[in-house]
Design a protein around this motif. Structure first.
Motif, mmCIF file in Angstrom:
data_model
loop_
_atom_site.group_PDB
_atom_site.id
_atom_site.type_symbol
_atom_site.label_atom_id
_atom_site.label_comp_id
_atom_site.label_asym_id
_atom_site.label_seq_id
_atom_site.Cartn_x
_atom_site.Cartn_y
_atom_site.Cartn_z
ATOM 1 N N GLU A 39 5.766 -1.031 57.495
ATOM 2 C CA GLU A 39 6.328 0.152 56.833
ATOM 3 C C GLU A 39 5.247 1.195 56.543
ATOM 4 O O GLU A 39 5.474 2.392 56.713
ATOM 5 N N ASN A 40 4.053 0.744 56.136
ATOM 6 C CA ASN A 40 3.009 1.695 55.774
ATOM 7 C C ASN A 40 2.357 2.371 56.980
ATOM 8 O O ASN A 40 1.522 3.243 56.820
ATOM 9 N N SER A 41 2.742 1.999 58.194
ATOM 10 C CA SER A 41 2.210 2.704 59.365
ATOM 11 C C SER A 41 3.151 3.816 59.827
ATOM 12 O O SER A 41 2.770 4.643 60.650
ATOM 13 N N VAL A 42 4.368 3.853 59.284
ATOM 14 C CA VAL A 42 5.343 4.876 59.700
ATOM 15 C C VAL A 42 4.874 6.271 59.306
ATOM 16 O O VAL A 42 4.922 7.208 60.105
ATOM 17 N N GLY A 43 4.393 6.426 58.078
ATOM 18 C CA GLY A 43 3.932 7.737 57.594
ATOM 19 C C GLY A 43 2.825 8.328 58.461
ATOM 20 O O GLY A 43 2.929 9.487 58.896
ATOM 21 N N PRO A 44 1.759 7.568 58.741
ATOM 22 C CA PRO A 44 0.703 8.100 59.598
ATOM 23 C C PRO A 44 1.190 8.444 61.011
ATOM 24 O O PRO A 44 0.762 9.448 61.589
ATOM 25 N N ILE A 45 2.082 7.629 61.563
ATOM 26 C CA ILE A 45 2.625 7.932 62.901
ATOM 27 C C ILE A 45 3.403 9.243 62.845
ATOM 28 O O ILE A 45 3.256 10.110 63.716
ATOM 29 N N LEU A 46 4.199 9.403 61.816
ATOM 30 C CA LEU A 46 4.996 10.623 61.646
ATOM 31 C C LEU A 46 4.095 11.836 61.460
ATOM 32 O O LEU A 46 4.334 12.897 62.063
ATOM 33 N N ALA A 47 3.035 11.698 60.678
ATOM 34 C CA ALA A 47 2.106 12.805 60.460
ATOM 35 C C ALA A 47 1.417 13.210 61.763
ATOM 36 O O ALA A 47 1.279 14.402 62.064
ATOM 37 N N THR A 48 0.997 12.230 62.548
ATOM 38 C CA THR A 48 0.365 12.519 63.842
ATOM 39 C C THR A 48 1.337 13.212 64.775
ATOM 40 O O THR A 48 0.988 14.195 65.446
ATOM 41 N N ALA A 49 2.569 12.739 64.819
ATOM 42 C CA ALA A 49 3.586 13.344 65.686
ATOM 43 C C ALA A 49 3.861 14.784 65.274
ATOM 44 O O ALA A 49 3.947 15.677 66.128
ATOM 45 N N SER A 56 3.931 10.181 72.275
ATOM 46 C CA SER A 56 3.980 8.819 72.812
ATOM 47 C C SER A 56 5.358 8.239 72.504
ATOM 48 O O SER A 56 6.080 8.755 71.648
ATOM 49 N N GLY A 57 5.725 7.189 73.170
ATOM 50 C CA GLY A 57 7.029 6.575 72.961
ATOM 51 C C GLY A 57 7.275 6.189 71.512
ATOM 52 O O GLY A 57 8.337 6.434 70.958
ATOM 53 N N ARG A 58 6.281 5.591 70.884
ATOM 54 C CA ARG A 58 6.401 5.165 69.489
ATOM 55 C C ARG A 58 6.553 6.365 68.567
ATOM 56 O O ARG A 58 7.399 6.392 67.681
ATOM 57 N N GLU A 59 5.726 7.408 68.786
ATOM 58 C CA GLU A 59 5.812 8.605 67.950
ATOM 59 C C GLU A 59 7.174 9.278 68.078
ATOM 60 O O GLU A 59 7.791 9.661 67.075
ATOM 61 N N ALA A 60 7.666 9.408 69.299
ATOM 62 C CA ALA A 60 8.959 10.052 69.523
ATOM 63 C C ALA A 60 10.078 9.266 68.847
ATOM 64 O O ALA A 60 10.977 9.847 68.237
ATOM 65 N N GLU A 61 9.997 7.958 68.933
ATOM 66 C CA GLU A 61 11.038 7.131 68.320
ATOM 67 C C GLU A 61 11.011 7.250 66.801
ATOM 68 O O GLU A 61 12.051 7.333 66.155
ATOM 69 N N VAL A 62 9.820 7.276 66.209
ATOM 70 C CA VAL A 62 9.702 7.435 64.759
ATOM 71 C C VAL A 62 10.270 8.793 64.335
ATOM 72 O O VAL A 62 11.021 8.886 63.359
ATOM 73 N N VAL A 63 9.952 9.844 65.080
ATOM 74 C CA VAL A 63 10.479 11.180 64.765
ATOM 75 C C VAL A 63 11.999 11.185 64.871
ATOM 76 O O VAL A 63 12.696 11.711 63.998
ATOM 77 N N ARG A 64 12.534 10.604 65.920
ATOM 78 C CA ARG A 64 14.002 10.542 66.087
ATOM 79 C C ARG A 64 14.658 9.817 64.913
ATOM 80 O O ARG A 64 15.648 10.273 64.352
ATOM 81 N N LEU A 65 14.110 8.654 64.575
ATOM 82 C CA LEU A 65 14.715 7.843 63.515
ATOM 83 C C LEU A 65 14.608 8.515 62.153
ATOM 84 O O LEU A 65 15.540 8.452 61.351
ATOM 85 N N TYR A 66 13.479 9.177 61.888
ATOM 86 C CA TYR A 66 13.279 9.787 60.576
ATOM 87 C C TYR A 66 14.061 11.094 60.447
ATOM 88 O O TYR A 66 14.797 11.301 59.495
ATOM 89 N N HIS A 67 13.900 11.982 61.434
ATOM 90 C CA HIS A 67 14.491 13.310 61.313
ATOM 91 C C HIS A 67 15.926 13.410 61.830
ATOM 92 O O HIS A 67 16.708 14.204 61.316
ATOM 93 N N LEU A 68 16.275 12.639 62.825
ATOM 94 C CA LEU A 68 17.616 12.753 63.394
ATOM 95 C C LEU A 68 18.565 11.687 62.853
ATOM 96 O O LEU A 68 19.759 11.939 62.705
ATOM 97 N N SER A 69 18.036 10.500 62.541
ATOM 98 C CA SER A 69 18.896 9.434 62.012
ATOM 99 C C SER A 69 18.770 9.267 60.502
ATOM 100 O O SER A 69 19.478 8.465 59.913
ATOM 101 N N SER A 70 17.810 9.986 59.894
ATOM 102 C CA SER A 70 17.589 9.947 58.437
ATOM 103 C C SER A 70 17.309 8.552 57.902
ATOM 104 O O SER A 70 17.750 8.183 56.824
ATOM 105 N N LEU A 71 16.580 7.759 58.669
ATOM 106 C CA LEU A 71 16.187 6.443 58.177
ATOM 107 C C LEU A 71 14.935 6.586 57.318
ATOM 108 O O LEU A 71 14.119 7.484 57.535
#
Length: 193
Positions: free
Chosen positions: A170-180, A142-157
């Motif tokens: 902030e506490n919803s980022v981890g679950p979104i990342l895990a689902t992605a 999903s758009g949100r999942e892809a953006e979280v993956v980009r920001l975490y893994h590619l931008s190292s945020l």
């Protein structure tokens, strides 16, 4: 585990810049910081030289004292100080390892591209294909999942930065990342069949 009086007093003395308090803090927690660095490296299958460990440890210590001990000032005392330091150390260490791996891969890519360009410019399609593969994989999210993956893994945020940038808790980022990650893993398994 509750915050012990000794740790609270030591932390208070450091925040007040009392002479000798920072040295005492370092003596007390340096072993923990080294342990966390080595554990994170082992868990990520990264081999660190003694110099790498020293560099990462120095970066962690700098972050702890940066901005007049801002990281330590944010400690609320709802856990033990060693637990808090473990979480902080792990986050900084992971970010440093990701940054180092990315820099190493970019350095390798630059050197490789220079050789390839000298030999044959047509071979440059391979790195582009790899980037296209990543984009194809991210389109499966999903758009949100892809953006979280980009920001975490590619931008190292970190989670806080991602939450702030995307306007999500902030506490919803981890679950979104895990689902992605789960979706990407399942898609990769489908392709390999």
């Amino acid at each position: 585990m509750p915050l012990r009086d000794f740790d609270r007093q030591l932390l208070d003395r450091c925040l007040k810049h009392e002479p000798g308090s920072w040295i005492e803090f370092v003596d007390r927690y340096m072993g923990l910081i080294y342990h966390v660095i080595n554990h994170v490296a082992y868990a990520r299958s990264v081999t660190l030289s003694a110099a790498d460990v020293e560099d990462i440890c120095a970066e962690i210590m700098l972050r702890l004292i940066d901005d007049d001990y801002a990281v330590l000032r944010r400690f609320k005392g709802q856990s033990s100080l060693p637990t808090y330091l473990t979480v902080i150390t792990r986050r900084i260490c992971v970010k440093e390892l990701v940054k180092r791996q990315r820099e190493a891969s970019l350095g390798h890519a630059r050197a490789h591209r220079a050789v390839v360009m000298a030999e044959d410019e047509e071979d440059l399609a391979e790195p582009i294909a790899s980037a296209e593969e990543v984009e194809v994989m991210l389109r499966q999210l999903s758009g949100r999942e892809a953006e979280v993956v980009r920001l975490y893994h590619l931008s190292s945020l970190n989670y806080r930065q991602i939450g702030k940038q995307l306007g999500i808790p902030e506490n919803s980022v981890g679950p979104i990342l895990a689902t992605a990650r789960r979706k990407l893993r399942e898609a990769a398994e489908e392709r390999s069949r």
